[in-house]
Write an enzyme that holds these catalytic residues in place. Sequence first.
Site, PDB file in Angstrom:
ATOM      1  N   GLY A 165       0.891  -1.151  -0.133  1.00  0.00           N
ATOM      2  CA  GLY A 165       0.047  -0.140  -0.005  1.00  0.00           C
ATOM      3  C   GLY A 165       0.954   1.352   0.194  1.00  0.00           C
ATOM      4  O   GLY A 165       1.572   1.437   0.867  1.00  0.00           O
ATOM      5  N   GLY A 212      -0.298   4.378   0.358  1.00  0.00           N
ATOM      6  CA  GLY A 212      -1.115   5.380   1.052  1.00  0.00           C
ATOM      7  C   GLY A 212      -0.393   6.172   2.077  1.00  0.00           C
ATOM      8  O   GLY A 212       0.987   5.928   2.077  1.00  0.00           O
ATOM      9  N   PHE A 213      -1.118   6.832   3.096  1.00  0.00           N
ATOM     10  CA  PHE A 213      -0.222   7.679   4.037  1.00  0.00           C
ATOM     11  C   PHE A 213       0.536   6.579   4.811  1.00  0.00           C
ATOM     12  O   PHE A 213       1.848   6.655   5.271  1.00  0.00           O
ATOM     13  CB  PHE A 213      -1.177   8.346   4.887  1.00  0.00           C
ATOM     14  CG  PHE A 213      -1.877   9.333   4.223  1.00  0.00           C
ATOM     15  CD1 PHE A 213      -1.209  10.643   3.947  1.00  0.00           C
ATOM     16  CD2 PHE A 213      -3.287   9.268   4.013  1.00  0.00           C
ATOM     17  CE1 PHE A 213      -1.804  11.399   3.181  1.00  0.00           C
ATOM     18  CE2 PHE A 213      -3.742  10.349   3.238  1.00  0.00           C
ATOM     19  CZ  PHE A 213      -3.449  11.740   2.902  1.00  0.00           C
ATOM     20  N   GLY A 214      -0.017   5.589   5.164  1.00  0.00           N
ATOM     21  CA  GLY A 214       0.824   4.438   6.133  1.00  0.00           C
ATOM     22  C   GLY A 214       1.888   3.897   5.470  1.00  0.00           C
ATOM     23  O   GLY A 214       3.185   3.948   6.013  1.00  0.00           O
ATOM     24  N   VAL A 271      -2.272  -7.257  -4.641  1.00  0.00           N
ATOM     25  CA  VAL A 271      -2.141  -8.237  -3.536  1.00  0.00           C
ATOM     26  C   VAL A 271      -3.446  -8.849  -3.508  1.00  0.00           C
ATOM     27  O   VAL A 271      -4.397  -8.308  -3.456  1.00  0.00           O
ATOM     28  CB  VAL A 271      -1.761  -7.501  -2.352  1.00  0.00           C
ATOM     29  CG1 VAL A 271      -1.760  -8.698  -1.311  1.00  0.00           C
ATOM     30  CG2 VAL A 271      -0.369  -6.613  -2.505  1.00  0.00           C
ATOM     31  N   GLU A 301     -18.509  16.796   3.864  1.00  0.00           N
ATOM     32  CA  GLU A 301     -17.524  17.591   2.882  1.00  0.00           C
ATOM     33  C   GLU A 301     -18.123  17.601   1.403  1.00  0.00           C
ATOM     34  O   GLU A 301     -17.975  18.336   0.616  1.00  0.00           O
ATOM     35  CB  GLU A 301     -16.361  17.110   2.689  1.00  0.00           C
ATOM     36  CG  GLU A 301     -15.442  17.393   4.077  1.00  0.00           C
ATOM     37  CD  GLU A 301     -14.082  17.172   4.176  1.00  0.00           C
ATOM     38  OE1 GLU A 301     -13.404  16.197   3.529  1.00  0.00           O
ATOM     39  OE2 GLU A 301     -13.383  17.754   5.043  1.00  0.00           O
ATOM     40  N   ASP A 348      -5.995   2.432   7.722  1.00  0.00           N
ATOM     41  CA  ASP A 348      -7.486   2.151   7.674  1.00  0.00           C
ATOM     42  C   ASP A 348      -7.777   0.841   7.988  1.00  0.00           C
ATOM     43  O   ASP A 348      -8.509   0.169   8.236  1.00  0.00           O
ATOM     44  CB  ASP A 348      -8.153   2.496   6.609  1.00  0.00           C
ATOM     45  CG  ASP A 348      -8.423   4.208   6.157  1.00  0.00           C
ATOM     46  OD1 ASP A 348      -8.008   4.930   7.489  1.00  0.00           O
ATOM     47  OD2 ASP A 348      -8.896   4.661   5.462  1.00  0.00           O
TER      48      ASP A 348
HETATM   49  C1  LIG Z   1     -13.283  11.236   1.010  1.00  0.00           C
HETATM   50  C2  LIG Z   1     -12.373  11.219   1.976  1.00  0.00           C
HETATM   51  C3  LIG Z   1     -12.036  12.096   2.460  1.00  0.00           C
HETATM   52  C4  LIG Z   1     -11.009  12.048   3.877  1.00  0.00           C
HETATM   53  N1  LIG Z   1     -10.839  13.162   4.462  1.00  0.00           N
HETATM   54  C5  LIG Z   1      -9.979  13.105   5.362  1.00  0.00           C
HETATM   55  C6  LIG Z   1      -9.421  14.490   6.024  1.00  0.00           C
HETATM   56  O1  LIG Z   1      -9.881  15.621   5.789  1.00  0.00           O
HETATM   57  N2  LIG Z   1      -8.361  14.247   6.965  1.00  0.00           N
HETATM   58  C7  LIG Z   1      -7.755  12.993   7.521  1.00  0.00           C
HETATM   59  O2  LIG Z   1      -6.955  13.009   8.233  1.00  0.00           O
HETATM   60  N3  LIG Z   1      -8.219  12.052   6.780  1.00  0.00           N
HETATM   61  C8  LIG Z   1      -9.299  11.870   5.926  1.00  0.00           C
HETATM   62  N4  LIG Z   1      -9.611  10.565   5.324  1.00  0.00           N
HETATM   63  C9  LIG Z   1      -9.006   9.347   5.837  1.00  0.00           C
HETATM   64  C10 LIG Z   1      -7.730   9.153   5.123  1.00  0.00           C
HETATM   65  O3  LIG Z   1      -7.541   9.300   3.705  1.00  0.00           O
HETATM   66  C11 LIG Z   1      -7.244   7.757   5.432  1.00  0.00           C
HETATM   67  O4  LIG Z   1      -7.483   7.535   6.733  1.00  0.00           O
HETATM   68  C12 LIG Z   1      -6.064   7.431   4.907  1.00  0.00           C
HETATM   69  O5  LIG Z   1      -6.033   7.619   3.628  1.00  0.00           O
HETATM   70  C13 LIG Z   1      -5.730   5.797   5.255  1.00  0.00           C
HETATM   71  O6  LIG Z   1      -4.509   5.595   4.784  1.00  0.00           O
HETATM   72  P1  LIG Z   1      -4.033   4.297   4.314  1.00  0.00           P
HETATM   73  O7  LIG Z   1      -2.154   4.032   4.226  1.00  0.00           O
HETATM   74  O8  LIG Z   1      -4.280   3.341   5.633  1.00  0.00           O
HETATM   75  O9  LIG Z   1      -4.930   3.836   3.060  1.00  0.00           O
HETATM   76  P2  LIG Z   1      -4.942   4.321   1.944  1.00  0.00           P
HETATM   77  O10 LIG Z   1      -4.429   5.806   1.962  1.00  0.00           O
HETATM   78  O11 LIG Z   1      -6.408   4.081   1.418  1.00  0.00           O
HETATM   79  O12 LIG Z   1      -3.955   3.611   1.011  1.00  0.00           O
HETATM   80  C14 LIG Z   1      -3.889   2.088   0.629  1.00  0.00           C
HETATM   81  C15 LIG Z   1      -3.313   1.831  -0.711  1.00  0.00           C
HETATM   82  O13 LIG Z   1      -3.375   0.611  -0.747  1.00  0.00           O
HETATM   83  C16 LIG Z   1      -3.549   0.317  -2.158  1.00  0.00           C
HETATM   84  N5  LIG Z   1      -4.496  -1.041  -2.178  1.00  0.00           N
HETATM   85  C17 LIG Z   1      -5.553  -1.483  -1.671  1.00  0.00           C
HETATM   86  N6  LIG Z   1      -5.786  -2.583  -2.183  1.00  0.00           N
HETATM   87  C18 LIG Z   1      -4.741  -3.304  -2.893  1.00  0.00           C
HETATM   88  C19 LIG Z   1      -4.114  -4.434  -3.371  1.00  0.00           C
HETATM   89  N7  LIG Z   1      -5.160  -5.618  -3.219  1.00  0.00           N
HETATM   90  N8  LIG Z   1      -3.098  -4.599  -4.005  1.00  0.00           N
HETATM   91  C20 LIG Z   1      -2.411  -3.654  -4.095  1.00  0.00           C
HETATM   92  N9  LIG Z   1      -2.524  -2.292  -3.686  1.00  0.00           N
HETATM   93  C21 LIG Z   1      -3.784  -2.189  -2.872  1.00  0.00           C
HETATM   94  C22 LIG Z   1      -4.549   1.441  -2.675  1.00  0.00           C
HETATM   95  O14 LIG Z   1      -4.394   1.612  -4.069  1.00  0.00           O
HETATM   96  C23 LIG Z   1      -3.882   2.629  -1.594  1.00  0.00           C
HETATM   97  O15 LIG Z   1      -2.950   3.402  -2.453  1.00  0.00           O
HETATM   98  C24 LIG Z   1     -10.655  10.749   4.151  1.00  0.00           C
HETATM   99  C25 LIG Z   1     -10.818   9.684   3.487  1.00  0.00           C
HETATM  100  C26 LIG Z   1     -11.760   9.739   2.380  1.00  0.00           C
HETATM  101  C27 LIG Z   1     -12.100   8.575   1.592  1.00  0.00           C
END
Ligand SMILES: Cc1cc2nc3c(=O)[nH]c(=O)nc-3n(C[C@H](O)[C@H](O)[C@H](O)COP(=O)(O)OP(=O)(O)OC[C@H]3O[C@@H](n4cnc5c(N)ncnc54)[C@H](O)[C@@H]3O)c2cc1C
Length: 432
Positions: A24, A26-28, A92, A183, A313
Amino acid sequence: MSERTVQTANDVPGAPRPHVVVLGGGFGGLGAARKLKGSDVSITLVDRHNYHTFQPLLYQVATDLLEPSAVGHPLRDLFHEQPNVRVREEVVSGIDLDGREVQLEDAAPLAYDHLVLALGARVEFFGVDSAGEHGFPMYTLADAVRLKDHLLERWEAADKDPALVADGALNVVVVGGGPTGIESAGALAELYRSNFAQDFPEIAPDQARIILVEAGPALMSMFKADIRTYTQRELEKRGVEVLLGEVVASVDPTRVTLKSGTVLDAHTLVWGAGLRANPVVESLGVDLQHGHRLPVEPDLSVAGHPEVYAVGDIAWITDAKTSTVLPQLGSVALQAGEHVGENIARVVAGKDAEPFRYHDKGTMATIGRGTAVIQTHGGRTMKGKTAFLAWGAVHLALLSTGEDRAKALVDWTWAGFTHERPARITVRADQD
Ligand SMILES: Cc1cc2nc3c(=O)[nH]c(=O)nc-3n(C[C@H](O)[C@H](O)[C@H](O)COP(=O)(O)OP(=O)(O)OC[C@H]3O[C@@H](n4cnc5c(N)ncnc54)[C@H](O)[C@@H]3O)c2cc1C
């Protein structure tokens, strides 16, 4: 028996070194990989997309305020200065915890010494399958672009055939009174009442309704009463109709039926109501928590597997200070990811992993230009312009590069002054 190929750290330039697989981008995942910059490890970062999505600004793409490229950043670009990272665009499909392997949809499994699970979540439709079929969720960049194109298409169609307006072509039902729904509804109201009202002067603004549907008795139920009242009042001031205590029963392309029997004429349903952890967690054979989130130990590792960490998440993280579960927020994901990167660096250097401590930035939502609400984990609240500025500061800090920050600052300031939405065009790759 056919021979089985497994990719190991030796397949990665610079090996053999401990192989850290980060699932992933994303932020994490980014937080974890970046904190390992100075460590003697090989990192493979796997994501189904070749870009990082800045989810907090998706609603600005959906409402034409920002181009998709302002919200998606190429993952490879983020690691030009970090030679121990290799980015792989792969899906994945599962994880074998005992065999220490990640299964990929279209490639040989990937062996790891340390694993970071940061695959985020999926939208949960709570059994309303027709919402999944006909609705517009708000979770990925593709979701935001789809919604933006659909809205513009409906307005252009209504301009050609005014009978569509009475059929609800321009009406939008937004589901969910939490931050995503708020939002989206607020941003749609601004798009409708300002730019679209000017673009389509033949259509009276009150013929295009935005209806926010929330199952509970109040919007922003996790916030204090003053924020709940303020949010509803500000949305209504912007022309959003708020329906509380109503649940969506079914959706078809032009109608939304509520459990109360009310039928809303609307060609668009935006779903911002719930999340469920990435289904990959189901391959782990571990007991999951609410929302299918994966419980973790205080150091963010998975019980019984000190070499596997989960952040963001997908994870169920209990805050050491308050003993409450941390929300699914960008700042939680980023800080947890960074902590895991530091823990892996410690373990590789022969030290012990340390427990995670979250520095609370608050839960927040923008209601419209210059208006936001914030509540910290400790219960402090802020609203209006001050909250909007604080929202801007927190989100600028989350953006992945200095260049992104500068771009966002220019775009937000420009939009704030001019009210312009430059992305109000439809480009079809299959047309001349
Ligand atoms: C519309 C919206 C608005 C938001 N607003 C805010 C806000 O204002 N402030 C705030 O702090 N948070 C906000 N959030 C929450 C925040 O964006 C999430 O908590 C954060 O992105 C979680 O980070 P993560 O790294 O866990 O997951 P993600 O950022 O979702 O990253 C997960 C990554 O895994 C990848 N992935 C998924 N499945 C697979 C797979 N099977 N194989 C390979 N790759 C895969 C995805 O492509 C993605 O890049 C918001 C969320 C949404 C949906």
